[in-house]
Design a protein around this motif. Structure first.
Motif, short mmCIF file in Angstrom:
data_model
loop_
_atom_site.label_atom_id
_atom_site.label_comp_id
_atom_site.label_asym_id
_atom_site.label_seq_id
_atom_site.Cartn_x
_atom_site.Cartn_y
_atom_site.Cartn_z
N GLY A 45 42.28 -13.15 -31.35
CA GLY A 45 43.37 -13.77 -30.62
C GLY A 45 43.09 -14.01 -29.16
N ALA A 46 41.85 -13.77 -28.70
CA ALA A 46 41.54 -13.94 -27.28
C ALA A 46 41.29 -15.40 -26.89
N GLY A 47 41.26 -16.30 -27.85
CA GLY A 47 41.10 -17.71 -27.53
C GLY A 47 39.72 -18.27 -27.77
N LYS A 48 38.90 -17.56 -28.53
CA LYS A 48 37.52 -18.03 -28.76
C LYS A 48 37.52 -19.36 -29.52
N GLN A 82 36.39 -22.25 -38.18
CA GLN A 82 36.54 -20.93 -38.79
C GLN A 82 36.96 -21.05 -40.24
N ASP A 83 37.79 -22.02 -40.56
CA ASP A 83 38.16 -22.31 -41.95
C ASP A 83 37.32 -23.50 -42.41
N PRO A 84 36.18 -23.26 -43.06
CA PRO A 84 35.29 -24.38 -43.40
C PRO A 84 35.92 -25.36 -44.35
N GLY A 85 36.91 -24.93 -45.14
CA GLY A 85 37.56 -25.85 -46.05
C GLY A 85 38.27 -26.97 -45.33
N SER A 86 38.70 -26.72 -44.08
CA SER A 86 39.40 -27.76 -43.32
C SER A 86 38.47 -28.88 -42.88
N ALA A 87 37.16 -28.66 -42.99
CA ALA A 87 36.19 -29.68 -42.58
C ALA A 87 35.77 -30.59 -43.74
N LEU A 402 48.61 -19.36 -35.07
CA LEU A 402 47.84 -18.14 -34.88
C LEU A 402 46.35 -18.43 -35.01
N SER A 403 45.54 -17.50 -34.51
CA SER A 403 44.10 -17.60 -34.73
C SER A 403 43.78 -17.30 -36.19
N GLY A 404 42.53 -17.55 -36.59
CA GLY A 404 42.14 -17.28 -37.97
C GLY A 404 42.29 -15.82 -38.33
N GLY A 405 41.86 -14.91 -37.44
CA GLY A 405 41.99 -13.49 -37.71
C GLY A 405 43.43 -13.04 -37.79
N GLU A 406 44.27 -13.62 -36.92
CA GLU A 406 45.70 -13.28 -36.95
C GLU A 406 46.36 -13.79 -38.22
N GLN A 407 46.00 -14.98 -38.65
CA GLN A 407 46.55 -15.50 -39.90
C GLN A 407 46.17 -14.62 -41.08
N THR A 429 38.67 -8.70 -44.15
CA THR A 429 38.27 -8.31 -42.79
C THR A 429 37.56 -9.42 -42.02
N VAL A 430 37.47 -10.62 -42.59
CA VAL A 430 36.85 -11.73 -41.88
C VAL A 430 37.63 -12.03 -40.60
N GLY A 431 36.91 -12.24 -39.50
CA GLY A 431 37.55 -12.62 -38.24
C GLY A 431 38.25 -11.49 -37.51
N GLN A 432 37.95 -10.23 -37.86
CA GLN A 432 38.65 -9.10 -37.23
C GLN A 432 37.74 -8.42 -36.21
#
Length: 485
Positions: A45-48, A82-87, A402-407, A429-432
């Motif tokens: 969630g830091a904005g990366k 971060q979500d490769p399916g969206s590409a 939200l970020s990917g990890g937050e979602q 635990t992906v993105g944590q």
């Protein structure tokens, strides 16, 4: 090493997504040199990801919100999200990778040369007419990277590019990136919570803190060989950054009231399970064998880790246990199965999918966590669940802001807050970061200790180490290779 000149720069960047009270990135200045390789790390969630989206030019239109500051990029950009399916933009993997070179107006022979070369470099060795819908999450990551490499961009942006890959596949993908950039002026910015394997390939590590502010810039060698001061290592570890040589944190103790099911979880038995994935398109129907003759026992009141290489069928097994896929043959005993009413299925099983956004329905985080329990008439402690998963400050935010990890943590809370007896987690635990990892792992461990049947598909060696039981799927035919207690 970086060449002379600046490939990309952010000056005074501030970004507040629509529906969020505070910016995710505030007054950020960042420059990336020509040919420079930069690692971007920081807590969840830091904005990366926001920084990568800014460099890719997608803030403010595809992603609505308030944007200020300046963004300048010289040359084309390749983004692996971060979500490769969206590409994914095409039904077949060859057409998907060819999309970028086609839009650049390249000759047909060059388009397909780049397409075949990119697929080979990332280790996606399927025929070019393989359906994109038949790929696993890890394979989609490779596909997205192949598409980015085929563009031969001046700036390559990677957002958790190996998060869903097994260690061997992750090493293969990193090697493909390094090889593709060797000797070129292409700049690289990579976001990875587990930055250790990238350090030998980076020129600089930039650490973001809360609000998307730069807190440190560190030489990669200092993190790789341990010469960073003890104070800095302790500070980064406390902030949630995963550093080489620092052991995983202990799972967070989660109260029984949040996880203990009303009825103990069942022993789940899988016998001769075969699952086919069917894709329908312009060329007709394509059937892909995802699982073939799997036998396994998933014991009650235990945490079972389902492991295996990318594409082995781990997600398919978990989704079948959740009743979302119909077996072609074989049997699953202990769960309601695909023929059950949705209400009965939801009461018995909590399923957290690999792509968490697929299960988000509400307009506020708080409402998302409460939704299933309210429909089932089961009381849910929303505030406590959000606090444990470090989402309490986002209770009124829109889930898709939200970020990917937050979602991913929100999807866990939404699926499990009503305390089902069977808990099914797909790469939870992906993105944590270290702190949020401890919360997710703690929830899984506590649910098992208090009577739930917990099954997780994962490449996370730290999570596997916590498991009571393991089911390992094979590489090619997804047949069970072994199960050890």
């Amino acid at each position: 090493m970086a060449r002379d000149g600046v490939r990309a720069s952010l000056r005074g960047l501030t970004w507040r997504p629509t529906g969020r009270g505070a910016p995710t990135v505030t007054d950020l200045d960042l420059a990336v040199g020509v040919g420079e390789r930069v690692g971007l790390v920081g807590p969840s969630g830091a904005g990366k990801s926001t920084v990568l989206h800014a460099l890719a030019g997608v803030l403010g239109d595809p992603l609505p919100g308030d944007l200020s500051g300046a963004v300048e990029v010289a040359g084309g950009v390749g983004l692996v999200p971060q979500d490769p399916g969206s590409a994914v933009v095409a039904a077949r993997i060859g057409r998907d990778v060819a999309f970028g070179p086609e839009n650049a107006g390249l000759p047909r022979a060059e388009i397909w040369r780049r397409t075949h070369h990119a697929l080979e470099r990332v280790g996606l060795r399927y025929p070019v007419d393989r359906p994109t819908s038949a790929l696993s999450g890890g394979e989609l990551q490779r596909l997205a990277l192949a598409g980015a490499l085929a563009r031969e961009p001046g700036l390559l942006l990677l957002d958790e590019p190996t998060a869903m890959l097994d260690p061997d596949a992750a090493a293969e993908v990193r090697a493909a990136v390094v090889e593709a950039l060797a000797g070129s002026d292409t700049a690289l910015v990579v976001v990875d919570h587990h930055v250790g394997p990238w350090l030998e390939h980076l020129d600089r590590v930039v650490v973001l803190g809360p609000g998307g502010r730069v807190t440190h810039e560190v030489a990669p060698a200092a993190l790789r060989d341990g010469t960073a001061t003890a104070g800095l290592r302790d500070e980064l570890t406390r902030a949630g950054v995963w550093l080489p040589g620092v052991p995983a944190p202990p799972p967070l103790p989660v109260p029984a009231a949040l996880v203990a099911p009303d009825l103990p979880g069942p022993d789940v038995v899988v016998a001769g399970l075969r699952v086919d994935l069917v894709t329908r398109g312009l060329r007709g129907r394509t059937t892909t064998r995802a699982l073939d003759g799997v036998d396994a026992r998933l014991p009650a009141a235990r945490l079972t880790a389902v492991t295996g290489p990318s594409g082995a069928g781990k997600s398919t097994l978990v989704a079948t246990l959740a009743g979302h896929l119909r077996p072609a043959s074989g049997d699953v005993r202990g769960t309601p199965g695909h023929s059950a009413r949705s209400r009965d299925l939801a009461r018995a099983c909590g399923w957290v999918p690999q792509h968490p956004e697929h299960g988000l329905l509400a307009l506020r985080v708080r409402d998302e966590v409460e939704l299933t329990g309210r429909r089932l008439g089961v009381p849910v402690d929303v505030d406590e669940a959000l606090a444990v998963l470090r989402l309490d400050h986002l209770a009124d935010a829109h889930p898709f802001r939200l970020s990917g990890g937050e979602q991913r943590r929100l999807a866990l809370a939404a699926a499990l807050a009503h305390r089902p007896g069977t808990v099914l987690l797909d790469e939870p635990t992906v993105g944590q970061d270290r702190l949020t990892w401890a919360a997710v792992a703690g929830w899984a461990v506590a649910a098992a200790r208090h009577g739930a049947t917990v099954v997780t598909s994962t490449h996370d060696e730290h999570l596997v180490a916590l498991a009571d039981h393991r089911v390992a799927l094979g590489a090619h035919d997804a047949a069970l290779q072994g199960a050890v207690a």
